[in-house]
Design a protein around this motif. Structure first.
Motif, PDB file in Angstrom:
ATOM      1  N   THR A   5       0.826  -1.203   0.000  1.00 23.84           N
ATOM      2  CA  THR A   5       0.000   0.000   0.000  1.00 23.84           C
ATOM      3  C   THR A   5       0.860   1.253   0.000  1.00 23.84           C
ATOM      4  O   THR A   5       1.740   1.415   0.857  1.00 23.84           O
ATOM      5  CB  THR A   5      -0.919   0.029   1.235  1.00 23.84           C
ATOM      6  OG1 THR A   5      -1.748  -1.142   1.233  1.00 23.84           O
ATOM      7  CG2 THR A   5      -1.809   1.266   1.210  1.00 23.84           C
ATOM      8  N   GLN A 106       0.307   0.979  -5.610  1.00 24.73           N
ATOM      9  CA  GLN A 106      -0.334   1.726  -6.692  1.00 24.73           C
ATOM     10  C   GLN A 106       0.506   2.906  -7.183  1.00 24.73           C
ATOM     11  O   GLN A 106       0.136   3.546  -8.171  1.00 24.73           O
ATOM     12  CB  GLN A 106      -1.707   2.219  -6.239  1.00 24.73           C
ATOM     13  CG  GLN A 106      -2.740   1.122  -6.153  1.00 24.73           C
ATOM     14  CD  GLN A 106      -2.962   0.448  -7.499  1.00 24.73           C
ATOM     15  OE1 GLN A 106      -3.327   1.072  -8.484  1.00 24.73           O
ATOM     16  NE2 GLN A 106      -2.702  -0.858  -7.564  1.00 24.73           N
TER      17      GLN A 106
ATOM     18  N   GLN B  38       0.014  -2.529 -17.167  1.00 22.29           N
ATOM     19  CA  GLN B  38      -0.186  -1.300 -16.415  1.00 22.29           C
ATOM     20  C   GLN B  38      -1.221  -0.453 -17.123  1.00 22.29           C
ATOM     21  O   GLN B  38      -1.004  -0.002 -18.245  1.00 22.29           O
ATOM     22  CB  GLN B  38       1.130  -0.535 -16.287  1.00 22.29           C
ATOM     23  CG  GLN B  38       1.037   0.713 -15.432  1.00 22.29           C
ATOM     24  CD  GLN B  38       2.357   1.449 -15.352  1.00 22.29           C
ATOM     25  OE1 GLN B  38       3.184   1.382 -16.260  1.00 22.29           O
ATOM     26  NE2 GLN B  38       2.577   2.164 -14.263  1.00 22.29           N
ATOM     27  N   ARG B  42      -1.878   3.777 -13.246  1.00 21.83           N
ATOM     28  CA  ARG B  42      -2.137   2.765 -12.228  1.00 21.83           C
ATOM     29  C   ARG B  42      -0.899   1.922 -11.961  1.00 21.83           C
ATOM     30  O   ARG B  42       0.132   2.084 -12.600  1.00 21.83           O
ATOM     31  CB  ARG B  42      -3.287   1.857 -12.679  1.00 21.83           C
ATOM     32  CG  ARG B  42      -4.570   2.574 -13.000  1.00 21.83           C
ATOM     33  CD  ARG B  42      -5.258   3.098 -11.756  1.00 21.83           C
ATOM     34  NE  ARG B  42      -5.616   2.031 -10.836  1.00 21.83           N
ATOM     35  CZ  ARG B  42      -6.726   1.308 -10.969  1.00 21.83           C
ATOM     36  NH1 ARG B  42      -7.552   1.511 -11.961  1.00 21.83           N
ATOM     37  NH2 ARG B  42      -6.992   0.365 -10.078  1.00 21.83           N
ATOM     38  N   GLY B  43      -1.045   1.022 -11.005  1.00 24.27           N
ATOM     39  CA  GLY B  43       0.042   0.107 -10.681  1.00 24.27           C
ATOM     40  C   GLY B  43       0.147  -1.020 -11.681  1.00 24.27           C
ATOM     41  O   GLY B  43      -0.581  -1.077 -12.672  1.00 24.27           O
TER      42      GLY B  43
END
Lengths: 114, 114
Positions: A5, A106, B38, B42-43
């Motif tokens: 996170t 993220q 991806q 975003r991640g």
């Protein structure tokens, strides 16, 4: 499932100052690897720094250092003397042992103000 | 030294057309290989990984498939592309434990499905 996170979607800092990017993770493993990757506008993923969980000493790479708190499952990245070239997305990641899969946060978009 | 090549860099494909993205690694043998996607801003999401020839593990059920016909070759495919397949695709390999341990990424493929 193991998760990573990053609670700061965006950060900004003045050139030459210091900034810290936060990361927390969830795991039941005792030994593992943590990483910070940089993704500039070119979108190439670049390894910034690596930390082995069994090492108590925080990793450093020139202007980049980490604050690894194993008990708190925290892995923050400190960038000292920020430079314009440090502007990028920064991803925190944890390597899952066994399967050796990398799980990413993220990301935090870092802006450097001249 | 080890290098990873990924192509093409950019691809625009119509909905319903097939897809083939290729990734090759040089300078190592029997590497673990990975495909990530991806979405914009975003991640990274792990799609597939492979620990050897013909061995493919799928992380997310979807319209894509992967193959590893040779030790250092990893291919991402689709028979019929969907609009939702658009994104930035990254191939990576995992080095051996040691001073350079971690993922090394290719330069990525930007796929736009129209």
């Amino acid at each position: 499932a193991q998760t990573v996170t990053q609670s700061q979607p965006e950060m900004s800092v003045q050139e030459a100052e210091t900034v810290t990017l936060s990361c927390t993770y969830d795991t039941s493993e005792s030994d593992y690897y943590l990483f910070w990757y940089k993704q500039p506008p070119s979108r190439q993923m670049i390894l910034v720094i690596r930390q082995e969980a069994y090492k108590q000493q925080n990793a450093t790479e020139n202007r980049f250092s980490v604050n690894f708190q194993k008990a708190a499952k925290s892995f923050s990245l400190k960038i000292s003397d920020s430079q314009l070239g440090d502007a990028a997305m920064y991803f925190c990641a944890k390597l899952i042992q066994g399967a050796q899969k990398l799980v990413f946060g993220q990301g935090t978009r870092l802006t450097i103000n001249p | 030294s080890q290098t990873i090549h990924q192509w093409p860099a950019t691809l625009v494909q119509p909905v319903g057309s097939p897809l083939s993205l290729e990734c090759t690694v040089e300078g190592t043998s029997n590497p673990n290989l990975y495909w990530y996607r991806q979405a914009a801003g975003r991640g990274l999401q792990l799609l597939f990984y492979s620990v050897g020839i013909g061995q493919i593990s799928s992380e997310v059920p979807q319209n894509l498939s992967a193959s590893r016909p040779q030790d250092r070759q990893f291919i991402l495919s689709s028979k019929k592309l969907l609009l939702s397949d658009s994104g930035f695709y990254l191939c990576a390999w995992l080095g051996r434990p040691g001073s350079n341990y971690g993922y090394t990424f290719g330069s990525g493929t930007r796929l736009t499905v129209v």
